[in-house]
Scaffold this motif. Structure first.
Motif: not given
Length: 244
Positions: A29-56
């Motif tokens: 939707d165009g928002h910047h999402v700041m993601l928090g959790a204990r499983r940092v490896d999953r967060l990092a992979a998700l952030v990479d995926e979102l950025r690759a799709a043009g997200g922030s």
């Protein structure tokens, strides 16, 4: 040229389930999402995926049971972006068992994550939003906050308490919006850990059969966020039609 993010949105418990689905929907939707959790490896992979799709998107390790961890998560985002528009209090655990099983460590965990974690988020974000004169706190409740089932007494108690917190904050607020989203069975990892193994297996089977996709809950969150600042969607209770 890429447009600036519409809102700065913080999401706890973002490594799976409703949190992950919400991150995907809001980033799209165009928002910047700041993601928090204990499983940092999953967060990092998700952030990479979102950025690759043009997200922030960005991420930070987060333990909602720690007041300091939540404060660092919220203040860090505020320092980087100059504001926080939305906090999605999503992190939760559900360890099902009868009370006479006396799984007291799991009782404590549900209280710490579901209730104290929500309070920690409010304590960190509310002063910043009040100082700015606007903001939106979204808390993920449960249909378990409207009934009590055997084997779920403690889980239901935490969600009843979260519902009370949400309503109390709503009544206290004129500038900060408060939305409680209470889903029924949802496809997620909530039924995969903790509690009595047989009860957990039954809950998992029910969720598989009756649950709705986590993306449906994310859509409800997106709807609440999209309303003008003068409109506060107070409460959304949602279940799959199969659950009845």
């Amino acid at each position: 040229m890429t447009s600036p993010p519409t809102k700065i949105v913080l999401i706890t418990g973002a490594s799976s389930g409703i949190g992950e689905a919400t991150a995907r929907r809001l980033a799209a939707d165009g928002h910047h999402v700041m993601l928090g959790a204990r499983r940092v490896d999953r967060l990092a992979a998700l952030v990479d995926e979102l950025r690759a799709a043009g997200g922030s998107a960005d991420h930070q390790e987060l333990d909602v049971t720690s007041r300091d961890s939540v404060a660092a998560f919220v203040s860090g985002a505020h320092d980087r972006h100059g504001r926080i528009d939305v906090l999605v209090n999503n992190a939760g655990v559900m360890a099902l068992s009868t009370l006479d099983a006396l799984r007291t460590d799991e009782w404590d965990q549900m209280i710490d994550v579901n209730l104290r974690g929500t309070l920690h988020g409010i304590a960190a974000a509310l002063p910043l939003m009040r100082a700015r004169g606007k903001g939106h706190i979204i808390t993920i409740g449960s249909s378990a906050a409207y009934r009590v089932d055997p084997t779920a007494a403690v889980y239901c108690a935490t969600k009843y308490a979260v519902r009370a917190l949400a309503e109390g904050l709503r009544q206290e607020s004129r500038d900060v919006r408060m939305t409680l989203v209470s889903p029924g069975y949802t496809h997620s990892e909530l039924t995969e850990r903790g509690g009595d193994p047989q009860i957990r297996a039954a809950a998992r089977a029910a969720s598989d059969e009756l649950g709705m996709p986590a993306s449906a809950v994310a859509d409800a969150i997106a709807y609440a966020i999209a309303q003008p600042d003068t409109v506060d969607v107070n409460e959304i209770v949602m279940r799959s039609t199969a659950q009845g």
